[in-house]
Design a protein around this motif. Sequence first.
Motif, PDB file in Angstrom:
ATOM      1  N   LEU A 222       0.836  -1.204   0.000  1.00  0.00           N
ATOM      2  CA  LEU A 222       0.000   0.000   0.000  1.00  0.00           C
ATOM      3  C   LEU A 222       0.870   1.252   0.000  1.00  0.00           C
ATOM      4  CD1 LEU A 222      -2.734   1.394   0.166  1.00  0.00           C
ATOM      5  CD2 LEU A 222      -2.690   1.045   2.653  1.00  0.00           C
ATOM      6  N   ALA A 223       1.932   1.248   0.786  1.00  0.00           N
ATOM      7  CA  ALA A 223       2.831   2.411   0.812  1.00  0.00           C
ATOM      8  C   ALA A 223       3.462   2.640  -0.555  1.00  0.00           C
ATOM      9  CB  ALA A 223       3.913   2.199   1.872  1.00  0.00           C
ATOM     10  N   LEU A 224       3.859   1.563  -1.215  1.00  0.00           N
ATOM     11  CA  LEU A 224       4.415   1.668  -2.566  1.00  0.00           C
ATOM     12  C   LEU A 224       3.384   2.256  -3.524  1.00  0.00           C
ATOM     13  CD1 LEU A 224       6.561   0.968  -4.764  1.00  0.00           C
ATOM     14  CD2 LEU A 224       5.480  -1.298  -4.896  1.00  0.00           C
ATOM     15  N   ALA A 225       2.143   1.785  -3.446  1.00  0.00           N
ATOM     16  CA  ALA A 225       1.087   2.273  -4.330  1.00  0.00           C
ATOM     17  C   ALA A 225       0.860   3.768  -4.128  1.00  0.00           C
ATOM     18  CB  ALA A 225      -0.198   1.493  -4.086  1.00  0.00           C
ATOM     19  N   ARG A 226       0.853   4.193  -2.889  1.00  0.00           N
ATOM     20  CA  ARG A 226       0.655   5.622  -2.608  1.00  0.00           C
ATOM     21  C   ARG A 226       1.786   6.465  -3.188  1.00  0.00           C
ATOM     22  NH1 ARG A 226      -1.072   4.461   3.629  1.00  0.00           N
ATOM     23  NH2 ARG A 226      -3.350   4.400   3.334  1.00  0.00           N
ATOM     24  N   GLU A 227       3.001   5.975  -3.046  1.00  0.00           N
ATOM     25  CA  GLU A 227       4.160   6.734  -3.514  1.00  0.00           C
ATOM     26  C   GLU A 227       4.165   6.849  -5.039  1.00  0.00           C
ATOM     27  OE1 GLU A 227       7.543   8.965  -3.677  1.00  0.00           O
ATOM     28  OE2 GLU A 227       6.346   8.462  -1.910  1.00  0.00           O
ATOM     29  N   VAL A 228       3.946   5.738  -5.736  1.00  0.00           N
ATOM     30  CA  VAL A 228       4.077   5.778  -7.196  1.00  0.00           C
ATOM     31  C   VAL A 228       2.901   6.515  -7.844  1.00  0.00           C
ATOM     32  CG1 VAL A 228       5.512   3.713  -7.239  1.00  0.00           C
ATOM     33  CG2 VAL A 228       3.035   3.484  -7.584  1.00  0.00           C
ATOM     34  N   THR A 229       1.697   6.395  -7.273  1.00  0.00           N
ATOM     35  CA  THR A 229       0.575   7.147  -7.856  1.00  0.00           C
ATOM     36  C   THR A 229       0.743   8.640  -7.611  1.00  0.00           C
ATOM     37  OG1 THR A 229      -0.759   6.673  -5.863  1.00  0.00           O
ATOM     38  CG2 THR A 229      -1.100   5.263  -7.801  1.00  0.00           C
ATOM     39  N   ALA A 230       1.356   9.010  -6.483  1.00  0.00           N
ATOM     40  CA  ALA A 230       1.632  10.429  -6.233  1.00  0.00           C
ATOM     41  C   ALA A 230       2.596  10.991  -7.272  1.00  0.00           C
ATOM     42  CB  ALA A 230       2.200  10.609  -4.832  1.00  0.00           C
ATOM     43  N   ARG A 231       3.412  10.122  -7.866  1.00  0.00           N
ATOM     44  CA  ARG A 231       4.371  10.547  -8.894  1.00  0.00           C
ATOM     45  C   ARG A 231       3.789  10.441 -10.305  1.00  0.00           C
ATOM     46  NH1 ARG A 231      10.069   9.999  -7.500  1.00  0.00           N
ATOM     47  NH2 ARG A 231      10.306   9.893  -5.237  1.00  0.00           N
ATOM     48  N   GLY A 232       2.528  10.019 -10.407  1.00  0.00           N
ATOM     49  CA  GLY A 232       1.870   9.964 -11.711  1.00  0.00           C
ATOM     50  C   GLY A 232       1.781   8.592 -12.339  1.00  0.00           C
ATOM     51  N   ALA A 233       2.328   7.569 -11.682  1.00  0.00           N
ATOM     52  CA  ALA A 233       2.269   6.219 -12.242  1.00  0.00           C
ATOM     53  C   ALA A 233       0.861   5.643 -12.111  1.00  0.00           C
ATOM     54  CB  ALA A 233       3.272   5.311 -11.531  1.00  0.00           C
ATOM     55  N   ARG A 234       0.582   4.618 -12.894  1.00  0.00           N
ATOM     56  CA  ARG A 234      -0.721   3.941 -12.869  1.00  0.00           C
ATOM     57  C   ARG A 234      -0.543   2.529 -12.340  1.00  0.00           C
ATOM     58  NH1 ARG A 234      -1.677   5.623 -19.068  1.00  0.00           N
ATOM     59  NH2 ARG A 234      -3.910   5.222 -18.882  1.00  0.00           N
ATOM     60  N   ILE A 235      -1.649   1.961 -11.844  1.00  0.00           N
ATOM     61  CA  ILE A 235      -1.578   0.653 -11.201  1.00  0.00           C
ATOM     62  C   ILE A 235      -2.629  -0.284 -11.768  1.00  0.00           C
ATOM     63  CG2 ILE A 235      -1.943  -0.612  -9.036  1.00  0.00           C
ATOM     64  CD1 ILE A 235      -0.828   1.806  -7.544  1.00  0.00           C
ATOM     65  N   VAL A 236      -2.193  -1.524 -12.085  1.00  0.00           N
ATOM     66  CA  VAL A 236      -3.100  -2.645 -12.305  1.00  0.00           C
ATOM     67  C   VAL A 236      -2.936  -3.557 -11.098  1.00  0.00           C
ATOM     68  CG1 VAL A 236      -3.612  -4.672 -13.715  1.00  0.00           C
ATOM     69  CG2 VAL A 236      -3.000  -2.512 -14.819  1.00  0.00           C
ATOM     70  N   LEU A 237      -4.024  -3.786 -10.385  1.00  0.00           N
ATOM     71  CA  LEU A 237      -3.972  -4.548  -9.139  1.00  0.00           C
ATOM     72  C   LEU A 237      -4.555  -5.940  -9.327  1.00  0.00           C
ATOM     73  CD1 LEU A 237      -3.623  -4.748  -6.005  1.00  0.00           C
ATOM     74  CD2 LEU A 237      -5.966  -3.835  -5.840  1.00  0.00           C
ATOM     75  N   PHE A 238      -3.795  -6.949  -8.921  1.00  0.00           N
ATOM     76  CA  PHE A 238      -4.283  -8.322  -8.821  1.00  0.00           C
ATOM     77  C   PHE A 238      -4.549  -8.581  -7.335  1.00  0.00           C
ATOM     78  CE2 PHE A 238      -1.716  -8.061 -12.587  1.00  0.00           C
ATOM     79  CZ  PHE A 238      -2.292  -8.914 -13.509  1.00  0.00           C
ATOM     80  N   LEU A 249      -6.564   3.062  -5.188  1.00  0.00           N
ATOM     81  CA  LEU A 249      -5.567   3.814  -5.953  1.00  0.00           C
ATOM     82  C   LEU A 249      -5.371   3.258  -7.358  1.00  0.00           C
ATOM     83  CD1 LEU A 249      -2.911   3.967  -3.093  1.00  0.00           C
ATOM     84  CD2 LEU A 249      -4.288   5.890  -3.889  1.00  0.00           C
ATOM     85  N   ALA A 250      -5.893   2.071  -7.615  1.00  0.00           N
ATOM     86  CA  ALA A 250      -5.618   1.378  -8.877  1.00  0.00           C
ATOM     87  C   ALA A 250      -6.531   1.854  -9.995  1.00  0.00           C
ATOM     88  CB  ALA A 250      -5.774  -0.124  -8.691  1.00  0.00           C
TER      89      ALA A 250
END
Length: 306
Positions: A222-238, A249-250
Motif C-alpha cells: 500500500l505504501a508503494l502504491a501511494r508513492e508511485v501514484t503520487a508521482r503519476g504512475a498507474r496501477i493494475v492490481l491483482f 488507488l488502482a
Amino acid sequence: MSTSDLAGDPGRPADDQAATGPDHPGVAALIRQRLGECSPAERRVARALLASYPAAGLGTVASLAERAEVSAPTVLRFLSRLGFGGYPEFQRALRDELAERETSPLTAYRAAERTGVPLAGARSRAAASLPDAVAGTLAELPQGELDAAVRLFADQQLRITAAGGRFSGLLAHYLVLHLMQVRGNSRLLPATPVERTDMLVDVGRRDLFALFDFRRYEEPTLALAREVTARGARIVLFTDRWLSPVAGLAEVVLPSRVESPSPYDSFVPTLALVETLVAALMDRLGPIAGKRLKAMEQAQQTFEES
C-alpha cells in the motif's frame, strides 16, 4: 447476506440478487460489475465506496451520501441496483467480508479442527475446489477491466514494474518473465532497499505498476502504491474478492477467488488470470509479440554460444 436471504424475495430477479460468500464475487466486485448500468450520481456513490473500501460503507447513509456528494435516496437506489434490500443488509454483507478478509491460515486451520468432521483426501479436496475457483474467477472478471488491463500492458510507451508480497511475489515474477518475452521494458521490483530506491527514484507518468496484494494485505505494498501514484504512475492490481486497500488507488482491479484444499489461500486462480492476460496481450500485440519472441530466441542462442 446469503443466497437463502434472497431466495424468498420474489420482487427481485435472480440476476439482480447480490450475495456474499465463497460462491460470490463480493460487494466490491459486484459494484465494479454494475458500474456500466449506473446513472452518473450512482457512479459517484460507487467511486466513493471503492476509494475507501469497505470503511466508506460502514458509516451512516448520510455520511456516504455526503462523501459521494449525492442525496441519501441516490445511495439507496444504488444499493437496490446492486440487489440489496436496504442499507442494513448492505452493511451486514460488508461486515461479513471484513471477517473473511482477516482470516489467516492458522484461523482457517483451527476452524477446520473445531468442526470435528474428517477431511476428505487432499486430492479430492483439490478436485472439488480448484476447478470451480478458476472457472468462477474467469466468469466473474469484468470484461471491461480485463480489456483496460490489456490496453495498458500493450502500451509500449509505458515501463512496467511488477511487485508482490511474501507469497504473491512469485506471481509478479511469473508475469514479468512473460512480459519480457512478448513486449519488453518490464522489470521486477528489487527486494533490497538500495536497488529499490534506485528504481523508484525516476518513476513518473510513463510507469505502470502491476501489484499483487492478497489478504492479509501487506502495508509495504500500500505504501508503494501511494508513492508511485503520487508521482503519476498507474496501477493494475491483482487481488482477492475482498479487495486490497490498494484498490482505491488502482486504475484497473483484477480480483480472483482463493478457495483452496488447504488452510492457505490458493493462487491457482490468479495464475490462470495472469495467463489469460498474457494470452489477450499477445492477441492485441499481434506481430509485435512475434517479432519480440524471435529476437529473444536469437539473443538467447547468441549468448549461449559465446
